[in-house]
Design a protein around this motif. Structure first.
Motif, PDB file in Angstrom:
ATOM      1  N   ALA A   7      55.759  25.139  12.785  1.00  0.00           N
ATOM      2  CA  ALA A   7      56.770  26.185  12.922  1.00  0.00           C
ATOM      3  C   ALA A   7      56.196  27.328  13.742  1.00  0.00           C
ATOM      4  CB  ALA A   7      57.228  26.690  11.551  1.00  0.00           C
ATOM      5  N   ILE A   8      57.090  28.109  14.308  1.00  0.00           N
ATOM      6  CA  ILE A   8      56.701  29.343  14.979  1.00  0.00           C
ATOM      7  C   ILE A   8      57.474  30.486  14.338  1.00  0.00           C
ATOM      8  CG2 ILE A   8      56.043  28.300  17.179  1.00  0.00           C
ATOM      9  CD1 ILE A   8      58.798  28.949  18.270  1.00  0.00           C
ATOM     10  N   VAL A   9      56.927  31.681  14.423  1.00  0.00           N
ATOM     11  CA  VAL A   9      57.571  32.863  13.851  1.00  0.00           C
ATOM     12  C   VAL A   9      57.811  33.881  14.946  1.00  0.00           C
ATOM     13  CG1 VAL A   9      57.264  34.865  12.337  1.00  0.00           C
ATOM     14  CG2 VAL A   9      56.658  32.580  11.525  1.00  0.00           C
ATOM     15  N   THR A  10      59.011  34.404  14.997  1.00  0.00           N
ATOM     16  CA  THR A  10      59.327  35.500  15.912  1.00  0.00           C
ATOM     17  C   THR A  10      59.680  36.726  15.081  1.00  0.00           C
ATOM     18  OG1 THR A  10      60.806  36.261  17.674  1.00  0.00           O
ATOM     19  CG2 THR A  10      61.721  34.686  16.110  1.00  0.00           C
ATOM     20  N   ILE A  11      59.045  37.844  15.392  1.00  0.00           N
ATOM     21  CA  ILE A  11      59.296  39.094  14.696  1.00  0.00           C
ATOM     22  C   ILE A  11      59.885  40.081  15.694  1.00  0.00           C
ATOM     23  CG2 ILE A  11      58.272  40.998  13.396  1.00  0.00           C
ATOM     24  CD1 ILE A  11      56.147  39.038  12.425  1.00  0.00           C
ATOM     25  N   GLU A  12      61.121  40.467  15.450  1.00  0.00           N
ATOM     26  CA  GLU A  12      61.829  41.355  16.367  1.00  0.00           C
ATOM     27  C   GLU A  12      61.450  42.811  16.076  1.00  0.00           C
ATOM     28  OE1 GLU A  12      63.780  40.202  18.850  1.00  0.00           O
ATOM     29  OE2 GLU A  12      63.277  38.169  18.186  1.00  0.00           O
ATOM     30  N   VAL A  13      60.884  43.469  17.087  1.00  0.00           N
ATOM     31  CA  VAL A  13      60.532  44.892  16.975  1.00  0.00           C
ATOM     32  C   VAL A  13      61.166  45.594  18.179  1.00  0.00           C
ATOM     33  CG1 VAL A  13      58.668  46.561  16.661  1.00  0.00           C
ATOM     34  CG2 VAL A  13      58.344  44.192  15.923  1.00  0.00           C
ATOM     35  N   PRO A  14      62.452  45.957  18.090  1.00  0.00           N
ATOM     36  CA  PRO A  14      63.191  46.464  19.256  1.00  0.00           C
ATOM     37  C   PRO A  14      62.943  47.939  19.544  1.00  0.00           C
ATOM     38  CG  PRO A  14      64.643  46.379  17.369  1.00  0.00           C
ATOM     39  CD  PRO A  14      63.319  45.826  16.913  1.00  0.00           C
ATOM     40  N   LEU A  15      61.676  48.316  19.627  1.00  0.00           N
ATOM     41  CA  LEU A  15      61.303  49.689  19.921  1.00  0.00           C
ATOM     42  C   LEU A  15      60.940  49.803  21.401  1.00  0.00           C
ATOM     43  CD1 LEU A  15      58.968  50.352  16.858  1.00  0.00           C
ATOM     44  CD2 LEU A  15      61.412  50.850  17.046  1.00  0.00           C
ATOM     45  N   CYS A  16      61.435  50.831  22.071  1.00  0.00           N
ATOM     46  CA  CYS A  16      61.163  50.993  23.494  1.00  0.00           C
ATOM     47  C   CYS A  16      61.386  52.456  23.869  1.00  0.00           C
ATOM     48  CB  CYS A  16      62.085  50.094  24.309  1.00  0.00           C
ATOM     49  SG  CYS A  16      61.661  49.983  26.054  1.00  0.00           S
ATOM     50  N   VAL A  44      58.533  44.275   6.600  1.00  0.00           N
ATOM     51  CA  VAL A  44      57.615  43.841   5.542  1.00  0.00           C
ATOM     52  C   VAL A  44      58.405  43.395   4.317  1.00  0.00           C
ATOM     53  CG1 VAL A  44      55.893  44.659   3.877  1.00  0.00           C
ATOM     54  CG2 VAL A  44      55.633  45.185   6.308  1.00  0.00           C
ATOM     55  N   ARG A  45      59.436  44.138   3.942  1.00  0.00           N
ATOM     56  CA  ARG A  45      60.245  43.779   2.769  1.00  0.00           C
ATOM     57  C   ARG A  45      60.958  42.444   2.996  1.00  0.00           C
ATOM     58  NH1 ARG A  45      63.095  48.606   3.271  1.00  0.00           N
ATOM     59  NH2 ARG A  45      64.985  47.485   2.642  1.00  0.00           N
ATOM     60  N   GLU A  46      61.476  42.247   4.205  1.00  0.00           N
ATOM     61  CA  GLU A  46      62.150  40.979   4.482  1.00  0.00           C
ATOM     62  C   GLU A  46      61.185  39.815   4.394  1.00  0.00           C
ATOM     63  OE1 GLU A  46      64.758  38.601   7.893  1.00  0.00           O
ATOM     64  OE2 GLU A  46      63.759  40.474   8.419  1.00  0.00           O
ATOM     65  N   ILE A  47      60.012  39.975   4.977  1.00  0.00           N
ATOM     66  CA  ILE A  47      59.020  38.899   4.941  1.00  0.00           C
ATOM     67  C   ILE A  47      58.638  38.568   3.501  1.00  0.00           C
ATOM     68  CG2 ILE A  47      56.637  38.298   5.525  1.00  0.00           C
ATOM     69  CD1 ILE A  47      57.008  39.939   8.110  1.00  0.00           C
ATOM     70  N   ARG A  48      58.347  39.580   2.715  1.00  0.00           N
ATOM     71  CA  ARG A  48      57.948  39.352   1.321  1.00  0.00           C
ATOM     72  C   ARG A  48      59.048  38.688   0.511  1.00  0.00           C
ATOM     73  NH1 ARG A  48      54.713  45.115   0.431  1.00  0.00           N
ATOM     74  NH2 ARG A  48      52.719  44.377   1.307  1.00  0.00           N
ATOM     75  N   ALA A  49      60.305  38.996   0.830  1.00  0.00           N
ATOM     76  CA  ALA A  49      61.416  38.378   0.119  1.00  0.00           C
ATOM     77  C   ALA A  49      61.514  36.882   0.413  1.00  0.00           C
ATOM     78  CB  ALA A  49      62.725  39.068   0.507  1.00  0.00           C
ATOM     79  N   GLY A  75      52.079  49.966  11.866  1.00  0.00           N
ATOM     80  CA  GLY A  75      53.015  49.105  11.175  1.00  0.00           C
ATOM     81  C   GLY A  75      52.802  47.633  11.480  1.00  0.00           C
ATOM     82  N   ILE A  76      52.228  47.344  12.638  1.00  0.00           N
ATOM     83  CA  ILE A  76      51.959  45.948  13.008  1.00  0.00           C
ATOM     84  C   ILE A  76      50.981  45.315  12.024  1.00  0.00           C
ATOM     85  CG2 ILE A  76      50.915  44.460  14.771  1.00  0.00           C
ATOM     86  CD1 ILE A  76      53.702  45.464  15.493  1.00  0.00           C
ATOM     87  N   ALA A  77      49.970  46.070  11.615  1.00  0.00           N
ATOM     88  CA  ALA A  77      48.997  45.540  10.659  1.00  0.00           C
ATOM     89  C   ALA A  77      49.667  45.212   9.332  1.00  0.00           C
ATOM     90  CB  ALA A  77      47.858  46.536  10.460  1.00  0.00           C
ATOM     91  N   LEU A  83      52.972  38.830   6.468  1.00  0.00           N
ATOM     92  CA  LEU A  83      53.248  37.484   6.971  1.00  0.00           C
ATOM     93  C   LEU A  83      52.196  36.495   6.479  1.00  0.00           C
ATOM     94  CD1 LEU A  83      55.309  36.069   8.858  1.00  0.00           C
ATOM     95  CD2 LEU A  83      53.639  36.327  10.690  1.00  0.00           C
ATOM     96  N   ARG A  84      50.941  36.894   6.511  1.00  0.00           N
ATOM     97  CA  ARG A  84      49.870  36.010   6.064  1.00  0.00           C
ATOM     98  C   ARG A  84      49.958  35.737   4.566  1.00  0.00           C
ATOM     99  NH1 ARG A  84      46.037  35.190   9.945  1.00  0.00           N
ATOM    100  NH2 ARG A  84      46.163  36.548  11.769  1.00  0.00           N
ATOM    101  N   GLU A  85      50.455  36.700   3.818  1.00  0.00           N
ATOM    102  CA  GLU A  85      50.586  36.520   2.371  1.00  0.00           C
ATOM    103  C   GLU A  85      51.789  35.652   2.004  1.00  0.00           C
ATOM    104  OE1 GLU A  85      50.870  40.513   1.024  1.00  0.00           O
ATOM    105  OE2 GLU A  85      48.707  40.927   1.188  1.00  0.00           O
ATOM    106  N   ALA A  86      52.832  35.670   2.846  1.00  0.00           N
ATOM    107  CA  ALA A  86      54.089  35.011   2.495  1.00  0.00           C
ATOM    108  C   ALA A  86      54.258  33.622   3.083  1.00  0.00           C
ATOM    109  CB  ALA A  86      55.269  35.885   2.935  1.00  0.00           C
ATOM    110  N   LEU A  87      53.653  33.359   4.244  1.00  0.00           N
ATOM    111  CA  LEU A  87      53.838  32.094   4.936  1.00  0.00           C
ATOM    112  C   LEU A  87      52.501  31.410   5.197  1.00  0.00           C
ATOM    113  CD1 LEU A  87      56.593  33.596   5.607  1.00  0.00           C
ATOM    114  CD2 LEU A  87      56.624  32.226   7.698  1.00  0.00           C
ATOM    115  N   PRO A  88      52.501  30.075   5.278  1.00  0.00           N
ATOM    116  CA  PRO A  88      51.262  29.348   5.578  1.00  0.00           C
ATOM    117  C   PRO A  88      50.956  29.383   7.075  1.00  0.00           C
ATOM    118  CG  PRO A  88      53.048  27.804   5.171  1.00  0.00           C
ATOM    119  CD  PRO A  88      53.620  29.171   4.953  1.00  0.00           C
ATOM    120  N   LEU A  89      49.992  30.200   7.475  1.00  0.00           N
ATOM    121  CA  LEU A  89      49.592  30.308   8.873  1.00  0.00           C
ATOM    122  C   LEU A  89      48.404  29.405   9.149  1.00  0.00           C
ATOM    123  CD1 LEU A  89      51.476  32.769   8.695  1.00  0.00           C
ATOM    124  CD2 LEU A  89      49.847  34.024  10.110  1.00  0.00           C
ATOM    125  N   ALA A  90      48.424  28.738  10.306  1.00  0.00           N
ATOM    126  CA  ALA A  90      47.299  27.898  10.701  1.00  0.00           C
ATOM    127  C   ALA A  90      46.055  28.757  10.916  1.00  0.00           C
ATOM    128  CB  ALA A  90      47.641  27.146  11.986  1.00  0.00           C
TER     129      ALA A  90
END
Length: 296
Positions: A7-16, A44-49, A75-77, A83-90
């Protein structure tokens, strides 16, 4: 582990800060550190959910994009830790962040490295001093070699990607094709990955001129050994972006953030694009899901 799917994960951060060159929809424009912090906390809340919901897969690549993700700063950290706590990362997961060199400093860079960012795509739009300021009003081109050499050590770890724009109407009388060819040539040996993106909005050139610029940039990149392995994506053989390759091959995609799309198990779901709704209910799937439909 053997039966886990990629799987791949995309995280939308629409800041500009300024998006006049690409004119993307849904950008949160300007510099607002408090808003960036609230947005990061919501992601972060969405990921943890979603912890435990994707245990049957292994995440091979992550892209923080949807805007200039580095504007989220520390906030990136927090996002990557969740993400590392919630999903299995390679173990060898590739994490790419859409970035601005204006966000790279002795204060911020350690947080990005600690977050596990191992590829940076800098939205430079041009690497040619003659037209840089016409396309990039945020960064200082003089800082580019400093960031590449002293922070990224790009010459050694092949972590540098650049985003270059094509198809613009020059403010001053100039041959835009020549200027953009020089921009592509300036990518040089230290750049591992280049993406060509079209200019939109008021600065957009007509289709014929846009194609002339793109063709000149493509030729300049190919003369340096780059190959277009996906539409608009160039790399030397062996340095292709893993996220781009897997996405093009139809890999299962998990999306987090404003307007994020998830394509998993034959179903596509899309998050709301309404900022207030997302910030308030990021941890409630039922309230932030805008649409669900079968794939194909």
């Amino acid at each position: 582990m053997a039966d886990q799917k990629d799987a791949i994960v995309t995280i939308e951060v629409p800041l500009c800060v300024n998006d006049d060159t690409l004119a993307r929809e849904g950008m949160l424009l300007g510099w607002d550190s408090a808003r960036a912090a609230r947005y990061s906390e919501a992601v972060v809340r969405e990921i943890r959910a979603n912890a435990g919901q994707f245990d049957d897969c292994v995440v091979r690549a992550v892209r923080l994009g949807g805007g200039v993700a580095s504007n989220a700063g520390r906030g990136i950290a927090a996002i990557m830790r969740a993400l590392r706590e919630a999903l299995p990362l390679a173990e060898d997961v590739v994490v790419t962040m859409e970035s601005s060199i204006a966000n790279i400093s002795g204060a911020t860079f350690p947080f990005f490295r600690r977050a596990g960012i191992n590829r940076f795509d800098f939205e430079m739009f041009s690497l040619n001093s003659a037209n840089f300021t016409e396309l990039n009003s945020v960064d200082n081109l003089a800082d580019y070699p400093l960031v590449c050499d002293h922070f990224l050590h790009a010459y050694a770890n092949r972590s540098l990607g650049v985003v270059l724009a094509y198809g613009y109407k020059p403010v001053r009388e100039a041959d835009a094709v020549t200027q953009q060819r020089r921009s592509a040539l300036a990518a040089g040996e230290n750049v591992a990955h280049v993406r060509l993106v079209p200019v939109e909005g008021a600065r957009k050139a007509d289709p014929v001129e846009a194609e002339r610029q793109r063709a000149a940039m493509t030729e300049a990149l190919e003369s340096q050994g780059f190959v277009e392995y996906a539409p608009g994506a160039f790399a030397r053989p062996g340095e292709e972006d893993r996220f781009t390759v897997l996405e093009r091959n139809g890999c299962e995609t998990i999306g987090f953030g404003l307007g994020a799309v998830t394509r998993f198990d034959g179903v596509e779901s899309r998050n709301t694009a309404d900022l207030a709704t997302y910030l308030e209910h990021a941890d409630n799937f039922a309230l932030i899901t805008e649409a669900v439909q079968p794939l194909g």
